[in-house]
Design a protein around this motif. Structure first.
Motif, PDB file in Angstrom:
ATOM      1  N   GLY A   1     -36.297  13.060 -29.338  1.00 44.23           N
ATOM      2  CA  GLY A   1     -36.351  12.047 -28.279  1.00 44.23           C
ATOM      3  C   GLY A   1     -37.539  11.113 -28.363  1.00 44.23           C
ATOM      4  O   GLY A   1     -37.640  10.168 -27.581  1.00 44.23           O
ATOM      5  N   THR A   2     -38.433  11.350 -29.313  1.00 40.92           N
ATOM      6  CA  THR A   2     -39.609  10.477 -29.465  1.00 40.92           C
ATOM      7  C   THR A   2     -39.395   9.409 -30.529  1.00 40.92           C
ATOM      8  O   THR A   2     -40.289   8.627 -30.820  1.00 40.92           O
ATOM      9  CB  THR A   2     -40.863  11.285 -29.838  1.00 40.92           C
ATOM     10  OG1 THR A   2     -40.721  11.806 -31.167  1.00 40.92           O
ATOM     11  CG2 THR A   2     -41.124  12.403 -28.840  1.00 40.92           C
ATOM     12  N   VAL A   3     -38.184   9.378 -31.107  1.00 39.06           N
ATOM     13  CA  VAL A   3     -37.856   8.427 -32.167  1.00 39.06           C
ATOM     14  C   VAL A   3     -37.091   7.246 -31.585  1.00 39.06           C
ATOM     15  O   VAL A   3     -36.187   7.425 -30.762  1.00 39.06           O
ATOM     16  CB  VAL A   3     -36.993   9.091 -33.260  1.00 39.06           C
ATOM     17  CG1 VAL A   3     -36.541   8.069 -34.297  1.00 39.06           C
ATOM     18  CG2 VAL A   3     -37.745  10.237 -33.911  1.00 39.06           C
ATOM     19  N   VAL A   4     -37.443   6.052 -32.050  1.00 35.13           N
ATOM     20  CA  VAL A   4     -36.677   4.850 -31.734  1.00 35.13           C
ATOM     21  C   VAL A   4     -36.288   4.203 -33.058  1.00 35.13           C
ATOM     22  O   VAL A   4     -37.152   3.934 -33.894  1.00 35.13           O
ATOM     23  CB  VAL A   4     -37.484   3.840 -30.895  1.00 35.13           C
ATOM     24  CG1 VAL A   4     -36.668   2.583 -30.648  1.00 35.13           C
ATOM     25  CG2 VAL A   4     -37.931   4.455 -29.586  1.00 35.13           C
ATOM     26  N   LEU A   5     -34.989   3.994 -33.249  1.00 35.53           N
ATOM     27  CA  LEU A   5     -34.487   3.318 -34.436  1.00 35.53           C
ATOM     28  C   LEU A   5     -34.093   1.899 -34.071  1.00 35.53           C
ATOM     29  O   LEU A   5     -33.383   1.685 -33.084  1.00 35.53           O
ATOM     30  CB  LEU A   5     -33.259   4.059 -34.999  1.00 35.53           C
ATOM     31  CG  LEU A   5     -32.495   3.345 -36.124  1.00 35.53           C
ATOM     32  CD1 LEU A   5     -33.339   3.257 -37.390  1.00 35.53           C
ATOM     33  CD2 LEU A   5     -31.164   4.035 -36.393  1.00 35.53           C
ATOM     34  N   PHE A   6     -34.545   0.932 -34.874  1.00 32.35           N
ATOM     35  CA  PHE A   6     -34.109  -0.457 -34.768  1.00 32.35           C
ATOM     36  C   PHE A   6     -33.251  -0.724 -36.009  1.00 32.35           C
ATOM     37  O   PHE A   6     -33.740  -0.604 -37.131  1.00 32.35           O
ATOM     38  CB  PHE A   6     -35.301  -1.418 -34.769  1.00 32.35           C
ATOM     39  CG  PHE A   6     -36.169  -1.326 -33.556  1.00 32.35           C
ATOM     40  CD1 PHE A   6     -35.898  -2.095 -32.427  1.00 32.35           C
ATOM     41  CD2 PHE A   6     -37.275  -0.486 -33.535  1.00 32.35           C
ATOM     42  CE1 PHE A   6     -36.716  -2.020 -31.304  1.00 32.35           C
ATOM     43  CE2 PHE A   6     -38.093  -0.404 -32.421  1.00 32.35           C
ATOM     44  CZ  PHE A   6     -37.814  -1.173 -31.300  1.00 32.35           C
TER      45      PHE A   6
ATOM     46  N   ASN B   1     -25.094   2.830 -37.631  1.00 33.54           N
ATOM     47  CA  ASN B   1     -26.320   3.629 -37.735  1.00 33.54           C
ATOM     48  C   ASN B   1     -26.910   3.903 -36.360  1.00 33.54           C
ATOM     49  O   ASN B   1     -27.419   4.993 -36.101  1.00 33.54           O
ATOM     50  CB  ASN B   1     -27.353   2.924 -38.619  1.00 33.54           C
ATOM     51  CG  ASN B   1     -26.940   2.859 -40.060  1.00 33.54           C
ATOM     52  OD1 ASN B   1     -26.234   3.721 -40.564  1.00 33.54           O
ATOM     53  ND2 ASN B   1     -27.388   1.816 -40.745  1.00 33.54           N
ATOM     54  N   VAL B   2     -26.849   2.915 -35.484  1.00 29.40           N
ATOM     55  CA  VAL B   2     -27.364   3.067 -34.119  1.00 29.40           C
ATOM     56  C   VAL B   2     -26.557   4.135 -33.381  1.00 29.40           C
ATOM     57  O   VAL B   2     -27.134   5.041 -32.765  1.00 29.40           O
ATOM     58  CB  VAL B   2     -27.331   1.714 -33.373  1.00 29.40           C
ATOM     59  CG1 VAL B   2     -27.612   1.892 -31.888  1.00 29.40           C
ATOM     60  CG2 VAL B   2     -28.317   0.738 -34.007  1.00 29.40           C
ATOM     61  N   GLU B   3     -25.237   4.052 -33.457  1.00 25.08           N
ATOM     62  CA  GLU B   3     -24.385   5.025 -32.776  1.00 25.08           C
ATOM     63  C   GLU B   3     -24.598   6.433 -33.326  1.00 25.08           C
ATOM     64  O   GLU B   3     -24.663   7.403 -32.553  1.00 25.08           O
ATOM     65  CB  GLU B   3     -22.916   4.617 -32.902  1.00 25.08           C
ATOM     66  CG  GLU B   3     -22.587   3.370 -32.110  1.00 25.08           C
ATOM     67  CD  GLU B   3     -21.219   2.780 -32.422  1.00 25.08           C
ATOM     68  OE1 GLU B   3     -20.514   3.309 -33.320  1.00 25.08           O
ATOM     69  OE2 GLU B   3     -20.858   1.786 -31.780  1.00 25.08           O
ATOM     70  N   ALA B   4     -24.721   6.559 -34.636  1.00 29.90           N
ATOM     71  CA  ALA B   4     -24.958   7.880 -35.241  1.00 29.90           C
ATOM     72  C   ALA B   4     -26.300   8.448 -34.789  1.00 29.90           C
ATOM     73  O   ALA B   4     -26.414   9.644 -34.507  1.00 29.90           O
ATOM     74  CB  ALA B   4     -24.906   7.782 -36.770  1.00 29.90           C
ATOM     75  N   ALA B   5     -27.307   7.600 -34.712  1.00 26.06           N
ATOM     76  CA  ALA B   5     -28.635   8.052 -34.273  1.00 26.06           C
ATOM     77  C   ALA B   5     -28.594   8.553 -32.831  1.00 26.06           C
ATOM     78  O   ALA B   5     -29.168   9.595 -32.501  1.00 26.06           O
ATOM     79  CB  ALA B   5     -29.655   6.929 -34.431  1.00 26.06           C
TER      80      ALA B   5
ATOM     81  N   PHE C   1     -31.456  10.781 -31.058  1.00 23.22           N
ATOM     82  CA  PHE C   1     -32.529   9.802 -31.192  1.00 23.22           C
ATOM     83  C   PHE C   1     -32.243   8.633 -30.261  1.00 23.22           C
ATOM     84  O   PHE C   1     -31.100   8.409 -29.851  1.00 23.22           O
ATOM     85  CB  PHE C   1     -32.617   9.263 -32.634  1.00 23.22           C
ATOM     86  CG  PHE C   1     -32.801  10.339 -33.670  1.00 23.22           C
ATOM     87  CD1 PHE C   1     -33.903  11.167 -33.644  1.00 23.22           C
ATOM     88  CD2 PHE C   1     -31.861  10.524 -34.672  1.00 23.22           C
ATOM     89  CE1 PHE C   1     -34.079  12.162 -34.602  1.00 23.22           C
ATOM     90  CE2 PHE C   1     -32.020  11.512 -35.636  1.00 23.22           C
ATOM     91  CZ  PHE C   1     -33.130  12.330 -35.598  1.00 23.22           C
ATOM     92  N   ARG C   2     -33.269   7.883 -29.950  1.00 25.28           N
ATOM     93  CA  ARG C   2     -33.066   6.619 -29.250  1.00 25.28           C
ATOM     94  C   ARG C   2     -32.875   5.553 -30.319  1.00 25.28           C
ATOM     95  O   ARG C   2     -33.474   5.623 -31.386  1.00 25.28           O
ATOM     96  CB  ARG C   2     -34.255   6.287 -28.356  1.00 25.28           C
ATOM     97  CG  ARG C   2     -34.343   7.226 -27.161  1.00 25.28           C
ATOM     98  CD  ARG C   2     -35.472   6.882 -26.259  1.00 25.28           C
ATOM     99  NE  ARG C   2     -36.722   7.308 -26.892  1.00 25.28           N
ATOM    100  CZ  ARG C   2     -37.923   6.941 -26.485  1.00 25.28           C
ATOM    101  NH1 ARG C   2     -38.065   6.125 -25.484  1.00 25.28           N
ATOM    102  NH2 ARG C   2     -38.996   7.392 -27.095  1.00 25.28           N
ATOM    103  N   ALA C   3     -32.038   4.580 -30.037  1.00 23.62           N
ATOM    104  CA  ALA C   3     -31.778   3.542 -31.029  1.00 23.62           C
ATOM    105  C   ALA C   3     -31.357   2.262 -30.332  1.00 23.62           C
ATOM    106  O   ALA C   3     -30.761   2.309 -29.251  1.00 23.62           O
ATOM    107  CB  ALA C   3     -30.692   3.998 -31.998  1.00 23.62           C
ATOM    108  N   THR C   4     -31.677   1.157 -30.957  1.00 27.61           N
ATOM    109  CA  THR C   4     -31.278  -0.131 -30.421  1.00 27.61           C
ATOM    110  C   THR C   4     -30.677  -0.980 -31.533  1.00 27.61           C
ATOM    111  O   THR C   4     -31.192  -1.023 -32.642  1.00 27.61           O
ATOM    112  CB  THR C   4     -32.456  -0.851 -29.713  1.00 27.61           C
ATOM    113  OG1 THR C   4     -31.972  -1.978 -29.016  1.00 27.61           O
ATOM    114  CG2 THR C   4     -33.535  -1.260 -30.674  1.00 27.61           C
TER     115      THR C   4
ATOM    116  N   GLY D   1     -31.937  -9.105 -35.845  1.00 23.94           N
ATOM    117  CA  GLY D   1     -33.104  -8.609 -36.561  1.00 23.94           C
ATOM    118  C   GLY D   1     -34.182  -8.107 -35.616  1.00 23.94           C
ATOM    119  O   GLY D   1     -33.994  -8.024 -34.394  1.00 23.94           O
ATOM    120  N   LEU D   2     -35.320  -7.762 -36.206  1.00 23.14           N
ATOM    121  CA  LEU D   2     -36.453  -7.247 -35.430  1.00 23.14           C
ATOM    122  C   LEU D   2     -37.194  -8.431 -34.813  1.00 23.14           C
ATOM    123  O   LEU D   2     -38.125  -8.981 -35.390  1.00 23.14           O
ATOM    124  CB  LEU D   2     -37.391  -6.420 -36.319  1.00 23.14           C
ATOM    125  CG  LEU D   2     -38.473  -5.652 -35.568  1.00 23.14           C
ATOM    126  CD1 LEU D   2     -37.861  -4.543 -34.716  1.00 23.14           C
ATOM    127  CD2 LEU D   2     -39.487  -5.079 -36.543  1.00 23.14           C
TER     128      LEU D   2
END
Length: 182
Positions: free
Chosen positions: A140-145, A151-155, A160-163, A168-169
């Motif tokens: 729960g301390t991970v954020v994926l961009f 990839n976001v849905e799998a994370a 994991f948290r993901a956006t 882009g970033l």
């Protein structure tokens, strides 16, 4: 290896994972078969133009450093090409192999997708940081961009948290997770 075995507070981001192609970089360097030699031959200003927002990327790295948060690139691309880009815009050694996870870090050939999205790469980064026995409590301390919604849905399914970052970033993408980023 830095270790921190304390259980994380809810919402306490300690690791930001950023995809490279089409998230940090505005082009898909792997699909376009960009080479290290090409990156090294470009003028710095031309390399910087290939990023979505190089100043925002630099500012995010500084922001994360002030927060005590690690930033790692998690990509399906080729390590050497990513390293060449990063060395050019951040300075040689600003990010190392330990900061850039490509499929070869988890036993898959660089340039190939990893089953389950970026999850295996993120899990390996957590193992390196917290150890084999403690890493799972830090999901729960991970954020994926990432620009790829799969990839976001799998994370998210993996805890994991993901956006999703279809543009882009960008500052807006970062602020959607870290409201105090400026």
């Amino acid at each position: 290896m830095a270790r921190d075995d304390a259980a994380p507070a809810s919402g306490d981001a300690r690791l930001a994972c950023v995809d490279f192609d089409l998230t940090v970089l505005a082009r898909h360097s792997f699909a376009e078969r960009v080479t290290v030699e090409r990156v090294e031959a470009l003028e710095l200003r031309d390399v910087e133009r290939e990023f979505v927002d190089v100043e925002c990327f630099r500012a995010f790295l500084e922001y994360a450093n002030r927060r005590g948060m690690d930033v790692k690139i998690t990509s399906f691309g080729k390590y050497a090409v990513i390293q060449a880009y990063v060395d050019r815009v951040l300075g040689e050694g600003a990010m190392t192999r330990a900061d850039i996870s490509t499929p070869s870090r988890v036993g898959v050939k660089d340039g190939c997708a990893v089953e389950g999205g970026k999850n295996r790469q993120i899990e390996e980064l957590l193992r390196e940081k917290y150890g084999e026995d403690a890493w799972e409590k830090f999901r729960g301390t991970v954020v994926l961009f990432d620009d790829d919604e799969r990839n976001v849905e799998a994370a998210i399914r993996a805890g994991f948290r993901a956006t999703h970052t279809p543009d882009g970033l960008t500052k807006a993408a970062i602020q959607s997770v870290f409201g105090d980023f400026d």
